[in-house]
Design a protein around this motif. Structure first.
Motif, PDB file in Angstrom:
ATOM      1  N   LYS A  43      33.906  40.581  29.839  1.00 20.81           N
ATOM      2  CA  LYS A  43      34.073  42.034  29.760  1.00 20.81           C
ATOM      3  C   LYS A  43      34.787  42.623  30.967  1.00 20.81           C
ATOM      4  O   LYS A  43      35.107  43.806  30.974  1.00 20.81           O
ATOM      5  N   GLY A  44      35.009  41.829  32.002  1.00 19.89           N
ATOM      6  CA  GLY A  44      35.679  42.368  33.180  1.00 19.89           C
ATOM      7  C   GLY A  44      35.250  41.643  34.440  1.00 19.89           C
ATOM      8  O   GLY A  44      35.256  40.418  34.492  1.00 19.89           O
ATOM      9  N   ILE A  45      34.861  42.408  35.455  1.00 23.36           N
ATOM     10  CA  ILE A  45      34.445  41.840  36.733  1.00 23.36           C
ATOM     11  C   ILE A  45      33.033  42.314  37.047  1.00 23.36           C
ATOM     12  O   ILE A  45      32.719  43.505  36.933  1.00 23.36           O
ATOM     13  N   TYR A  46      32.175  41.384  37.419  1.00 23.74           N
ATOM     14  CA  TYR A  46      30.795  41.694  37.777  1.00 23.74           C
ATOM     15  C   TYR A  46      30.645  41.495  39.278  1.00 23.74           C
ATOM     16  O   TYR A  46      30.575  40.363  39.761  1.00 23.74           O
ATOM     17  N   GLY A  47      30.640  42.602  40.013  1.00 26.62           N
ATOM     18  CA  GLY A  47      30.593  42.545  41.464  1.00 26.62           C
ATOM     19  C   GLY A  47      31.862  43.124  42.069  1.00 26.62           C
ATOM     20  O   GLY A  47      32.690  43.724  41.374  1.00 26.62           O
ATOM     21  N   ALA A  48      32.029  42.937  43.366  1.00 25.17           N
ATOM     22  CA  ALA A  48      33.143  43.551  44.081  1.00 25.17           C
ATOM     23  C   ALA A  48      34.413  42.709  43.997  1.00 25.17           C
ATOM     24  O   ALA A  48      34.377  41.506  44.279  1.00 25.17           O
ATOM     25  N   PRO A  49      35.550  43.303  43.625  1.00 20.77           N
ATOM     26  CA  PRO A  49      36.832  42.606  43.765  1.00 20.77           C
ATOM     27  C   PRO A  49      37.171  42.459  45.256  1.00 20.77           C
ATOM     28  O   PRO A  49      36.501  43.035  46.117  1.00 20.77           O
ATOM     29  N   ASP A  50      38.220  41.727  45.551  1.00 21.36           N
ATOM     30  CA  ASP A  50      38.659  41.583  46.940  1.00 21.36           C
ATOM     31  C   ASP A  50      39.481  42.778  47.407  1.00 21.36           C
ATOM     32  O   ASP A  50      39.424  43.169  48.577  1.00 21.36           O
ATOM     33  N   PHE A  51      40.236  43.373  46.489  1.00 22.88           N
ATOM     34  CA  PHE A  51      41.213  44.402  46.858  1.00 22.88           C
ATOM     35  C   PHE A  51      41.340  45.363  45.693  1.00 22.88           C
ATOM     36  O   PHE A  51      41.514  44.950  44.548  1.00 22.88           O
ATOM     37  N   CYS A  52      41.230  46.656  45.970  1.00 20.38           N
ATOM     38  CA  CYS A  52      41.390  47.689  44.945  1.00 20.38           C
ATOM     39  C   CYS A  52      42.446  48.689  45.395  1.00 20.38           C
ATOM     40  O   CYS A  52      42.511  49.047  46.583  1.00 20.38           O
ATOM     41  N   ILE A  53      43.256  49.136  44.461  1.00 18.75           N
ATOM     42  CA  ILE A  53      44.266  50.159  44.732  1.00 18.75           C
ATOM     43  C   ILE A  53      44.103  51.281  43.723  1.00 18.75           C
ATOM     44  O   ILE A  53      43.995  51.035  42.519  1.00 18.75           O
ATOM     45  N   LYS A  61      31.918  53.750  47.758  1.00 18.85           N
ATOM     46  CA  LYS A  61      31.486  52.783  46.751  1.00 18.85           C
ATOM     47  C   LYS A  61      32.130  51.420  46.990  1.00 18.85           C
ATOM     48  O   LYS A  61      31.459  50.391  46.935  1.00 18.85           O
ATOM     49  N   TYR A  62      33.426  51.408  47.243  1.00 17.28           N
ATOM     50  CA  TYR A  62      34.114  50.144  47.458  1.00 17.28           C
ATOM     51  C   TYR A  62      33.624  49.464  48.733  1.00 17.28           C
ATOM     52  O   TYR A  62      33.408  48.248  48.767  1.00 17.28           O
ATOM     53  N   MET A  63      33.450  50.229  49.791  1.00 16.43           N
ATOM     54  CA  MET A  63      32.992  49.640  51.052  1.00 16.43           C
ATOM     55  C   MET A  63      31.585  49.071  50.914  1.00 16.43           C
ATOM     56  O   MET A  63      31.325  47.932  51.323  1.00 16.43           O
ATOM     57  N   ASN A  64      30.682  49.854  50.332  1.00 14.29           N
ATOM     58  CA  ASN A  64      29.288  49.408  50.216  1.00 14.29           C
ATOM     59  C   ASN A  64      29.133  48.211  49.284  1.00 14.29           C
ATOM     60  O   ASN A  64      28.217  47.392  49.458  1.00 14.29           O
ATOM     61  N   ALA A  65      30.010  48.109  48.290  1.00 13.33           N
ATOM     62  CA  ALA A  65      29.906  47.007  47.321  1.00 13.33           C
ATOM     63  C   ALA A  65      30.439  45.691  47.865  1.00 13.33           C
ATOM     64  O   ALA A  65      30.111  44.629  47.347  1.00 13.33           O
ATOM     65  N   GLY A  66      31.284  45.756  48.905  1.00 12.41           N
ATOM     66  CA  GLY A  66      31.820  44.526  49.474  1.00 12.41           C
ATOM     67  C   GLY A  66      33.288  44.283  49.194  1.00 12.41           C
ATOM     68  O   GLY A  66      33.789  43.174  49.427  1.00 12.41           O
ATOM     69  N   VAL A  67      34.007  45.307  48.702  1.00  5.08           N
ATOM     70  CA  VAL A  67      35.462  45.198  48.560  1.00  5.08           C
ATOM     71  C   VAL A  67      36.051  45.010  49.959  1.00  5.08           C
ATOM     72  O   VAL A  67      35.645  45.685  50.908  1.00  5.08           O
ATOM     73  N   ARG A  68      36.995  44.110  50.102  1.00  3.02           N
ATOM     74  CA  ARG A  68      37.545  43.814  51.434  1.00  3.02           C
ATOM     75  C   ARG A  68      38.604  44.825  51.857  1.00  3.02           C
ATOM     76  O   ARG A  68      38.663  45.210  53.028  1.00  3.02           O
ATOM     77  N   GLU A  69      39.454  45.236  50.910  1.00  2.00           N
ATOM     78  CA  GLU A  69      40.566  46.126  51.237  1.00  2.00           C
ATOM     79  C   GLU A  69      40.745  47.150  50.119  1.00  2.00           C
ATOM     80  O   GLU A  69      40.565  46.842  48.944  1.00  2.00           O
ATOM     81  N   TYR A  70      41.097  48.381  50.521  1.00  5.22           N
ATOM     82  CA  TYR A  70      41.268  49.463  49.548  1.00  5.22           C
ATOM     83  C   TYR A  70      42.454  50.316  49.974  1.00  5.22           C
ATOM     84  O   TYR A  70      42.538  50.747  51.120  1.00  5.22           O
ATOM     85  N   TRP A  71      43.376  50.541  49.022  1.00  8.11           N
ATOM     86  CA  TRP A  71      44.520  51.418  49.274  1.00  8.11           C
ATOM     87  C   TRP A  71      44.435  52.648  48.384  1.00  8.11           C
ATOM     88  O   TRP A  71      44.070  52.561  47.206  1.00  8.11           O
ATOM     89  N   ILE A  72      44.825  53.784  48.955  1.00  7.32           N
ATOM     90  CA  ILE A  72      45.040  55.014  48.196  1.00  7.32           C
ATOM     91  C   ILE A  72      46.529  55.319  48.271  1.00  7.32           C
ATOM     92  O   ILE A  72      47.049  55.633  49.354  1.00  7.32           O
TER      93      ILE A  72
END
Length: 262
Positions: A169-179, A197-208
């Motif tokens: 169905k998708g991804i269960y947990g934090a991806p490595d990188f979200c944009i 949300k991304y930081m607390n879940a364990g995403v390593r990198e996030y771009w806006i």
């Protein structure tokens, strides 16, 4: 004025234009013209359809009344929705579930999708060239970010390097990188709650990626100084830190290719 009253009621009920369109049967373009004031005298039947949704005669919470007007919307209250409610949505209705709140998503603009395509191509080409284990996917993709039953997000671009977190169905947990590619309707979420949300879940990198302001805000959530925040412009080469900055995306080249309204 009429359009001001309709806009006020729409905001009160927490409806997106796309959801109002689905509930009333009126095309999004027609609704936008009415709500912007461009159409000063809407057709009677159009106005009746909108008022039937916005001013439901049913008692109780206004948002509940609107949801009950269509079988395509889940019943319940904001803050209390679960993944089970989310899974009941029709396949053609895009939404996110964040801490029990259901957020309906409008169709993305052309430049939004063009940016998604450009960035996907750059990252995908790098992965193929280096034969890495990571996978890069665009929205719609369900990410059950917190591994609980109250949050499912749909990042515009998701990089996942941990195959054990991939499900049917998708991804269960934090991806490595979200944009996230900023749109007018998503701006507050992209710059606000999604950072946490991304930081607390364990995403390593996030771009806006914000085309309107011409900037890319990059968050790095690993290390003692996390979060590290770096802001680039659309004339810069932006390093992807999950790849140890071995990949740099040239936003100047991307900007030259972007469609511009004449």
């Amino acid at each position: 004025m009429l359009y001001e009253k309709l806009n006020e009621r729409k905001r009160e009920l927490g409806l997106t234009t796309e959801q109002l369109s689905q509930l009333s049967g009126i095309p999004v373009g027609t609704i936008n013209k009415i709500l912007s004031g461009e159409t000063r005298s809407p057709r009677y039947d159009t106005l009746q359809a909108l008022e039937k949704v916005l001013y439901s005669p049913q008692n109780g919470d206004p948002a509940d009344a609107v949801r009950e007007a269509s079988a395509s919307c889940p019943t319940g209250r904001q803050g209390e929705y679960t993944v089970e409610d989310y899974r009941k949505l029709p396949g053609d209705m895009r939404a996110e579930l964040i801490d029990g709140e259901m957020i309906f998503l409008e169709a993305p603009a052309f430049i939004h999708q063009e940016l998604v395509t450009e960035i996907l191509f750059e990252i995908g080409a790098y992965i193929r060239k280096n034969k890495g284990p990571c996978r890069i996917l665009p929205s719609p993709l369900d990410v059950q970010l917190d591994c609980d039953d109250r949050t499912i997000v749909q990042p515009d671009i998701t990089l996942i390097c941990q195959n054990e977190r991939i499900t049917r169905k998708g991804i269960y947990g934090a991806p490595d990188f979200c944009i996230e590619i900023v749109s007018d309707s998503s701006r507050k979420r992209d710059y606000g709650i999604k950072v946490q949300k991304y930081m607390n879940a364990g995403v390593r990198e996030y771009w806006i990626v914000d085309a309107k302001l011409g900037k890319i805000v990059c968050y790095w959530f690993e290390g003692e100084d996390a979060p590290e925040i770096t802001i680039f412009s659309f004339s810069d080469q932006v390093p992807v830190r999950v790849f140890d900055a071995d990949l740099k995306i040239d936003f100047a080249e991307i900007a030259e290719r972007l469609w511009r309204e004449v």
